[in-house]
Design an enzyme around this catalytic site. Structure first.
Site, PDB file in Angstrom:
ATOM      1  CB  CYS A   7      -1.017  -0.198   1.142  1.00  0.00           C
ATOM      2  SG  CYS A   7      -0.389   0.202   2.927  1.00  0.00           S
ATOM      3  CB  CYS A  79      -4.476   1.416  -2.055  1.00  0.00           C
ATOM      4  SG  CYS A  79      -2.654   1.408  -1.869  1.00  0.00           S
ATOM      5  CB  CYS A  87      -2.700   0.760  -5.918  1.00  0.00           C
ATOM      6  SG  CYS A  87      -4.163   0.335  -4.660  1.00  0.00           S
TER       7      CYS A  87
END
Length: 159
Positions: A7, A79, A87
């Site tokens: 992430c 994400c 992302c």
């Protein structure tokens, strides 16, 4: 087989994914986590939640994807596109899948409401990781197209 949970900040969701995966994974499978712009610290509520659930987070820290100890074969981004997050795109020849999870670090409200947001992220990640590990992994390792389809499907599970 090395799995990377990725992430942006590497403080909550990807750390939870790494810890849950390593807690449940069979021999020969290992997860790590990283961020494209790591915060430099693991969120204290992530650590507290893992401790309450008896899942070790020993040695876990917020790190950059440039500091990985091994090259991953599978990258799972966590994400949340629903929240407008972008992302990071991991470069390299790896199997990529997306398992969007709302970021509990942005939760607001009472302590109970914030804790509930962390638990919700944990539950979704645990559900998906359990589904991943229930796959016929030895067979799917030989069929990347089928494995990708299964991982993409798992990324839609919410309960």
């Amino acid at each position: 087989m090395n799995v990377l949970f990725l992430c942006t900040g590497n403080s909550c969701r990807s750390i939870l994914g790494e810890a849950i995966f390593n807690h449940l994974a069979p021999a020969g499978w290992k997860a790590t986590s990283a961020g494209s712009h790591p915060t430099g610290q693991v969120h204290p509520r992530s650590l507290a939640l893992l401790a309450r659930l008896g899942i070790s987070a020993a040695g876990y820290h917020s790190k950059s994807w440039n500091d990985l100890p091994t090259q991953p074969e599978i990258v799972i981004t966590v994400c949340s596109s629903a929240a407008g997050e972008t992302c990071p795109a991991y470069l390299g020849s790896v199997l990529r899948t997306h398992w969007g999870v709302e970021d509990p670090a942005h939760a607001s409200g009472t302590d109970e409401e914030i804790d509930a947001a962390f638990m919700a992220a944990y539950r979704i990640l645990r559900l998906r990781i359990e589904a991943f590990l229930a796959l016929p992994l030895a067979e799917l390792q030989r069929n990347e197209t089928k494995l990708k389809a299964e991982l993409d499907r798992i990324g839609t599970l919410t309960h």
